[in-house]
Enzyme design. Structure first.
Site, mmCIF file in Angstrom:
data_model
loop_
_atom_site.group_PDB
_atom_site.id
_atom_site.type_symbol
_atom_site.label_atom_id
_atom_site.label_comp_id
_atom_site.label_asym_id
_atom_site.label_seq_id
_atom_site.Cartn_x
_atom_site.Cartn_y
_atom_site.Cartn_z
ATOM 1 N N THR A 551 0.858 -1.189 0.000
ATOM 2 C CA THR A 551 0.000 0.000 0.000
ATOM 3 C C THR A 551 0.896 1.241 0.000
ATOM 4 O O THR A 551 2.120 1.140 0.032
ATOM 5 C CB THR A 551 -0.867 0.072 1.278
ATOM 6 N N VAL A 605 13.146 2.285 -3.473
ATOM 7 C CA VAL A 605 13.934 3.100 -4.401
ATOM 8 C C VAL A 605 14.200 2.284 -5.655
ATOM 9 O O VAL A 605 14.690 1.153 -5.570
ATOM 10 C CB VAL A 605 15.292 3.488 -3.765
ATOM 11 N N ALA A 607 12.214 0.761 -7.725
ATOM 12 C CA ALA A 607 11.357 -0.419 -7.902
ATOM 13 C C ALA A 607 12.180 -1.703 -7.743
ATOM 14 O O ALA A 607 12.765 -1.927 -6.683
ATOM 15 C CB ALA A 607 10.624 -0.372 -9.243
ATOM 16 N N LEU A 609 15.014 -2.509 -9.069
ATOM 17 C CA LEU A 609 16.480 -2.429 -9.248
ATOM 18 C C LEU A 609 17.199 -2.699 -7.920
ATOM 19 O O LEU A 609 16.771 -2.212 -6.869
ATOM 20 C CB LEU A 609 16.878 -1.027 -9.743
ATOM 21 N N GLU A 663 2.310 7.664 -8.360
ATOM 22 C CA GLU A 663 1.635 7.310 -7.112
ATOM 23 C C GLU A 663 0.142 7.520 -7.363
ATOM 24 O O GLU A 663 -0.237 8.264 -8.287
ATOM 25 C CB GLU A 663 2.083 8.268 -5.991
ATOM 26 N N ASP A 674 8.105 12.303 -3.593
ATOM 27 C CA ASP A 674 8.470 10.900 -3.789
ATOM 28 C C ASP A 674 9.991 10.754 -3.926
ATOM 29 O O ASP A 674 10.605 9.886 -3.336
ATOM 30 C CB ASP A 674 7.736 10.392 -5.035
ATOM 31 N N LYS A 678 12.793 8.963 -1.430
ATOM 32 C CA LYS A 678 13.758 7.961 -1.900
ATOM 33 C C LYS A 678 15.191 8.379 -1.574
ATOM 34 O O LYS A 678 16.001 7.565 -1.133
ATOM 35 C CB LYS A 678 13.611 7.758 -3.406
#
Ligand code: ADP
Ligand code: ASP
Ligand code: MG
Length: 811
Positions: A551, A605, A607, A609, A663, A674, A678
């Site tokens: 979530t 951070v 996704a 990677l 998002e 965002d 990160k």
């Protein structure tokens, strides 16, 4: 000569008795068959006795039901030639039973003697039925040769008389003899007695020992003695060989397969025991004998447990060095017929803890208080209490004595899973380590022990997934696709035990159906809220469990602390916790370390990677991160790559949302929030103490667009299109592009729009890709570069999946 014992389930149905018939008739030498009552009948007999004695007429319908069940079985298993005769015999026994019940119904009173008589009908009747179902079988009445005497209100076998009588009765051994287990008579009064619940096994062992049988076979409804109770541990498996000692230890601590006193008579006579499955006779079963232990066999053979345990502690400084305290404890307990199955004394001698059954605890406390009344009044011994609602677990194996570190591993595993040990004991024979814990932790304790000692053929990871938006549903899909392969190739069972959306939640400790979870949530899901989800997880208290947060919700991330404190690992795609106040971030990491569980957030951070992992590896190997430059917003990169003369800014923003990059509220991306989150996470992982407010911002959308409602934002954002297009054109004419860049240099962080030319490594960053350049002490002249998809449900879910896998220690 063999003795074969068939339990309640074996003789509890037409099919069961037909299998018994087949097994027995295939025997070549003489066999004595000992049978239990039909499954559930003994319980039902206790029930009717109670109902009738309370004057409750509903005993009649229970009685009728029992009778018709027996008549049905007779109909299915006895040849028509014999049927009439068997029906007459059985009906006549039912008439006797009915008369007794009627009597106690009228006088509304009952004695233990009468109860013993009533419950004896189960085996009296089943043995008649089975003996008539098997060709050429001769029926024997065990009440005539199994003799007991009364000690502490318990019926103890009188071996001298019993052995003589058995040898006399069976001096002329028919090819097939059948008798009832469990039932016996008092050696003085001849009243009907019994050997205790589950006692048919004991009857069989007594007969086998008296007649020096070659083997005792216990036929039941499982393929053998299993590593743990299969009703609790679904990956328990059959143990092929056990020593008598191991079997005895496991049975004493609750493995129900064999009634505990059974082992001794056969052990004494060195008669091997085989546990077999009536419903799967081909399975080899478990062989219990005096055979030497195989030194290469596993250190631990099995786990068993007793769930009704009370712990009584006698404690006081007045006990230290005083001789005879333990003698008095055990003497008074023995005098009152209380059996003690676990004793633990600290070497300081000021505490002795005793494990007894719940039913014995009140009496035990009473007699101990009386015994030590003087010492208690003098303050030498503290008042004596019992702690109830506990359970005892025993791990058993002859090879434990050759394997150091078992206790360490056991208690380490328990601690890691948040299971509190109230008392523990290890016999000097080192065949058994037992410990007492809360009853509510029992299931979990058995599971973790089973898992960690590699008793299991596979490892289980129990997963709760919260959030079933694009990432959550993609993750569920990936798990579903991989489940079989992981089981086959890695011996890992991924068990999704909970799924929750923002509205509904579903839990099942056996695992949810991943095919239909969405419909199931809608139809049978309970109402969900973060508190309810958390409460249910703590209630379930499942071992090796991982909470997966898919979530973007702050209340869900507020649950991590409690979950980690309760030994549930957390894997999250939600950035809120790791980017919240530094204290909170450090605290969560600290709790997870202390609790021996994981708190993983690789997908916060880039996704899927491998950025955070890589940084951790660099740091753990002694490198130092000096600088990071990165494009970390897949959404912003997508927007800057999409804007053109045809696609204005507002449309590019909408497209990024529709493509699932942004998002749920795209303002979080556009405001740089965002990226700031990160960057803060990365800086912290690189070892710097950074808060979001420390990050310097250079934004490209004025603040006023962020202050209203989301609707206002969508309505007004096209006001910026024209000005943006103008700037874009000028930039493009200069051969440059926009990138929203996050930079950290020695702990100083900033984010903002940068114009990069074609020589810059960020210039060619396609689509929603992310890139990070990490400059470290070792990667200095040429920084390390990680680049690839930085957003999207599939890759994010895969990153989450990879974090989950790292908890299982499998990659
Ligand atoms: P029977 O009626 O044949 O005497 P029981 O019900 O007394 O059978 O014992 C068999 C049952 O014991 C199995 O069905 C199983 O559920 C339970 N059980 C508990 N612990 C174990 C274990 N370690 N191995 C096998 N079965 C076990
Ligand atoms: N029928 C008895 C009981 O249920 C004995 C047995 O099944 O072994 O306890
Ligand atoms: Mg049994």
């Amino acid at each position: 000569m063999k003795v074969l014992k068939f339990g309640g389930t074996s003789v509890g149905s037409v099919n069961g008795i037909l299998s018994v018939k087949k097994i027995v008739e295939a025997e070549v030498g003489p066999v004595i068959v000992v049978v239990s009552a039909l499954s559930g009948i003994t319980d039902q007999l206790y029930k009717v006795a109670k109902l009738a004695s309370e004057g409750n007429a509903s005993y009649i319908s229970e009685y009728d039901q029992m009778m018709s069940r027996h008549l049905e079985v007779i109909d299915g298993v006895v040849d028509s030639a014999k049927k009439e005769n068997v029906l007459t015999q059985v009906k006549s026994q039912f008439v006797d039973l009915s008369n007794i019940l009627r009597g106690i119904f009228l006088i509304k009173d009952i004695s233990t003697k009468i109860i013993d008589t009533i419950v004896s009908y189960g085996e009296s009747i089943s043995s008649v039925i089975v003996s008539n179902a098997i060709e050429n079988a001769v029926h024997f009445d065990s009440k005539e040769f199994v003799k007991t005497e009364n000690q502490f209100e318990k019926h103890i076998v009188d071996f001298e008389k019993t052995n003589l009588l058995i040898r006399e009765k069976f001096s002329d051994l028919p090819k097939i003899s059948v008798c009832g287990g469990f039932i016996s008579t008092d050696c003085n009064t001849n009243f009907i007695t019994n050997l205790g619940r589950g006692g048919s096994d004991y009857t069989a062992a007594i007969i086998a020992a008296a007649l020096h049988a070659d083997i005792l076979e216990i036929w039941t409804d499982v393929d053998g003695f299993m590593t743990a109770d299969p009703r609790i541990i679904d990956n328990a498996y059959v143990i092929d060989k056990l020593s008598f000692i191991e079997a005895m230890e496991l049975c004493n601590f609750g493995a129900k397969v064999i009634y505990p006193p059974t082992i001794f008579p056969v052990f004494h006579q060195n008669i091997p025991v085989v546990i077999k499955n009536t419903f799967n006779p081909e399975a080899l079963g478990t062989y219990i004998s005096r055979d030497k232990v195989n030194e290469r066999a596993k250190a631990i053979k099995g786990i068993s447990s007793i769930n009704d345990t009370s712990l009584i502690t006698v404690q006081g400084l007045g006990m230290v060095g005083v001789i005879g305290v333990n003698y008095r404890i055990f003497r008074v307990l023995a005098k009152n017929g209380i059996s003690v199955f676990l004793v633990s004394q600290a070497s300081s001698e000021n505490t002795t803890s005793i494990g007894v059954r719940n039913a014995d605890s009140a009496l035990a406390v009473e007699v101990l208080r009386k015994e030590f009344a003087y010492e208690i009044s003098q303050g030498e011994i503290n008042d004596i209490f019992s702690e109830d609602d506990l359970a005892t677990v025993a791990i058993v194996g002859d090879n434990m004595k050759r394997t150091p570190g078992i206790a360490g591993k056991l208690f380490g595993t328990l601690g890691k899973n948040g299971i509190n040990v109230v008392a523990c004991a290890q016999g000097a024979s080192e065949t058994n380590i037992s410990f007492v814990t809360d009853r509510k932790s029992l299931r979990k304790a058995l599971n973790v022990i089973h898992d960690s000692f590699f008793l299991s053929e596979y490892q289980v990871l129990n997963i709760y997934i919260v959030g079933i938006g694009t990432v959550g549903s993609s993750l569920i899909n990936q798990i579903k696709m991989q489940q079989k392969k992981l089981m086959a190739q890695n011996g890992l069972k991924l068990n999704v035990v909970g799924i929750a959306s923002s509205k509904k939640m579903l839990f099942d400790r056996e695992g949810l159906d991943l095919e239909n979870y969405s419909a199931d949530l809608k139809n049978t899901g309970a109402d969900a809220s973060p508190e309810l989800i958390c409460r249910e997880i703590l209630n379930l208290n499942i071992f090796n469990s991982v909470f997966v947060d898919c979530t973007a919700n702050a209340q869900i991330s507020d649950l991590y602390k409690t979950l980690l404190e309760n030994n549930v690992s957390v894997v999250t795609a939600n950035k809120i916790a790791a980017s919240s106040a530094y204290e909170n971030y450090v605290n969560l990491k600290e709790i997870s370390r202390r609790r021996g569980v994981k708190f993983l957030f690789e997908t916060n951070v880039g996704a899927g990677l491998p950025i955070i992992n890589t940084m951790n590896n660099l740091i753990n190997s002694g490198d130092h991160i000096e600088k990071m430059e990165a494009v970390l917003s897949g959404t912003l990169n997508y927007i800057f790559n999409t804007i053109s003369s045809e696609i204005p800014l507002s449309k590019a923003i909408l497209m990024s949302k529709e493509a699932g990059f942004s998002e749920p509220d795209p303002r979080i991306d556009l405001s740089g929030k965002d990226v700031i989150r990160k960057l803060v996470i990365l800086a912290r992982e690189a070892g710097y103490r950074v808060e979001q407010s420390d990050v310097v911002k250079n934004l490209f959308i004025p603040d006023k667009y962020f202050s209203g409602s989301l609707d206002d934002f969508w309505k007004n954002i096209n006001e910026l299109d024209a000005e943006f297009e103008q700037k874009r054109k000028a930039l493009s004419a200069n051969g440059k592009r926009w990138r929203f860049v996050a930079t950290m240099e020695n702990g100083n962080c900033k984010v903002g729009l940068q114009e990069v030319d074609s020589l810059h490594p960020f210039y060619d960053l396609q689509g929603s890709n992310n890139i990070i350049l990490i400059t470290t002490e070792r990667y200095n002249e040429f920084p390390m570069m990680i680049k690839g998809y930085g957003a999207g449900a599939g890759v994010t879910a895969a990153g989450v999946f990879s974090d989950i896998m790292s908890i299982a220690n499998i990659r």
